[in-house]
Design a protein around this motif. Structure first.
Motif, short mmCIF file in Angstrom:
data_model
loop_
_atom_site.label_atom_id
_atom_site.label_comp_id
_atom_site.label_asym_id
_atom_site.label_seq_id
_atom_site.Cartn_x
_atom_site.Cartn_y
_atom_site.Cartn_z
N ARG A 140 0.92 -1.33 0.12
CA ARG A 140 0.01 0.11 0.03
C ARG A 140 0.74 1.27 -0.03
O ARG A 140 0.38 2.20 -0.35
CB ARG A 140 -0.85 0.02 1.22
N LEU A 141 2.19 1.12 0.24
CA LEU A 141 3.00 2.32 0.19
C LEU A 141 3.29 2.77 -0.97
O LEU A 141 3.80 3.87 -1.27
CB LEU A 141 4.43 1.88 0.65
N LEU A 142 2.87 2.05 -2.07
CA LEU A 142 2.82 2.50 -3.50
C LEU A 142 1.95 3.76 -3.69
O LEU A 142 2.13 4.39 -4.74
CB LEU A 142 2.50 1.39 -4.44
N SER A 188 13.91 3.86 -6.12
CA SER A 188 14.01 4.01 -4.82
C SER A 188 13.20 3.03 -3.88
O SER A 188 13.44 2.71 -2.95
CB SER A 188 14.02 5.47 -4.71
N ALA A 189 11.65 3.27 -4.44
CA ALA A 189 10.67 2.57 -3.63
C ALA A 189 11.15 1.03 -3.87
O ALA A 189 10.79 0.43 -2.87
CB ALA A 189 9.15 2.88 -4.36
N SER A 231 14.02 -4.34 0.34
CA SER A 231 15.00 -4.65 1.38
C SER A 231 14.50 -5.01 2.73
O SER A 231 14.61 -5.88 3.56
CB SER A 231 15.78 -3.25 1.54
N LEU A 232 13.26 -4.25 3.19
CA LEU A 232 12.30 -4.35 4.16
C LEU A 232 11.89 -5.69 4.16
O LEU A 232 11.81 -6.51 5.04
CB LEU A 232 11.73 -3.35 4.53
N ALA A 233 11.25 -5.78 3.15
CA ALA A 233 10.35 -7.16 2.78
C ALA A 233 11.05 -8.45 2.96
O ALA A 233 11.08 -9.38 3.60
CB ALA A 233 9.61 -7.00 1.73
N ILE A 234 12.49 -8.27 2.29
CA ILE A 234 13.19 -9.56 2.27
C ILE A 234 13.82 -9.75 3.60
O ILE A 234 14.18 -10.77 4.15
CB ILE A 234 14.59 -9.32 1.11
N LEU A 235 14.26 -8.55 4.34
CA LEU A 235 14.92 -8.83 5.67
C LEU A 235 13.92 -9.27 6.62
O LEU A 235 14.06 -10.49 7.40
CB LEU A 235 15.34 -7.45 6.30
N GLN A 236 12.47 -8.85 6.53
CA GLN A 236 11.50 -9.58 7.44
C GLN A 236 11.33 -10.99 6.96
O GLN A 236 11.04 -11.76 8.14
CB GLN A 236 10.27 -8.68 6.97
N ALA A 237 11.31 -11.46 5.78
CA ALA A 237 11.07 -12.71 5.55
C ALA A 237 12.27 -13.66 5.74
O ALA A 237 12.05 -14.98 6.00
CB ALA A 237 10.67 -12.79 3.87
N GLU A 238 13.41 -13.06 5.49
CA GLU A 238 14.76 -13.90 5.51
C GLU A 238 15.46 -14.04 6.86
O GLU A 238 16.21 -15.31 7.23
CB GLU A 238 15.62 -13.75 4.60
N ARG A 239 15.36 -13.20 7.74
CA ARG A 239 16.16 -13.08 8.81
C ARG A 239 16.45 -14.13 9.83
O ARG A 239 17.45 -14.86 10.23
CB ARG A 239 16.02 -11.69 9.56
#
Length: 210
Positions: A90-92, A122-123, A129-137
């Motif tokens: 929704r940030l789009l 940029s978006a 970056s945020l989405a992949i970090l949340q999924a992978e960390r």
């Protein structure tokens, strides 16, 4: 049209809400040791903002002359409101800011394309970056465990470079990777089309030689 008047009046408030959503969404990801009460407050904030976008969509559909046609044309807004699992996307709605820049910064096709291209890139990198970090960390065998790793991975993925030093190991992470690849291909196609259009415009405007 009435819906166009509403969109013009609501674009700035919705953009500010999208920025607030970005903070509420990103903060817990960047600070996994956050106080539980603060985390709960941010979660309430994200759902409140989701409700605001749902109300906005309802109003726009009510004001539209042809509601079904409008919903089909704005299918992404409908999907992002109806499907809670996609709420980070929704940030789009931040693209509403581009309308302001579009009116004040430049009137040329190349200038407008450059604004949209830079903002989309940029978006894509930031949200990816945020989405992949949340999924992978916390995944087993993960190699994307810090925000720095996530940013590097997002940059090489959206540019379709893919060195292979960082890669997702979860299904959700791989889905995010596919989306970033598609965005990257689209950006490259936009750049190519813009350059071609600029060259053709200059050739057509050049007076013929004797």
């Amino acid at each position: 049209m009435r819906v166009e008047v509403w969109e013009k009046k609501s674009e700035v408030p919705l953009s500010l809400l999208a920025l607030a959503f970005l903070v509420a969404y990103a903060w817990p990801i960047l600070d996994p040791r956050m106080d539980p009460d603060l985390r709960s407050s941010l979660s309430v904030a994200t759902w409140t903002i989701w409700l605001a976008f749902a109300v906005d969509l309802t109003v726009r559909l009510w004001l539209a002359d042809h509601r079904l046609s409008y919903a089909l044309h704005h299918w992404y807004d409908v999907a992002l409101v109806v499907l809670p699992m996609l709420r980070p996307l929704r940030l789009l709605r931040l693209v509403a800011l581009l309308r302001i820049l579009d009116r004040s910064a430049t009137s040329s096709l190349v200038g407008k394309t450059a604004v949209y291209r830079a903002s989309a890139a940029s978006a894509a990198v930031g949200l990816g970056s945020l989405a992949i970090l949340q999924a992978e960390r916390d995944a087993h065998g993960a190699n994307i465990t810090s925000f720095g790793d996530a940013v590097w991975w997002a940059c090489e993925t959206v540019t379709t470079v893919g060195y292979g030093d960082r890669y997702p190991v979860t299904f959700q992470g791989r889905f995010i990777a596919i989306l970033l690849m598609l965005v990257g291909i689209g950006l490259i196609g936009t750049v190519t089309a813009t350059v071609a259009a600029t060259i053709l415009a200059r050739v057509e405007s050049k007076p013929p030689s004797d």
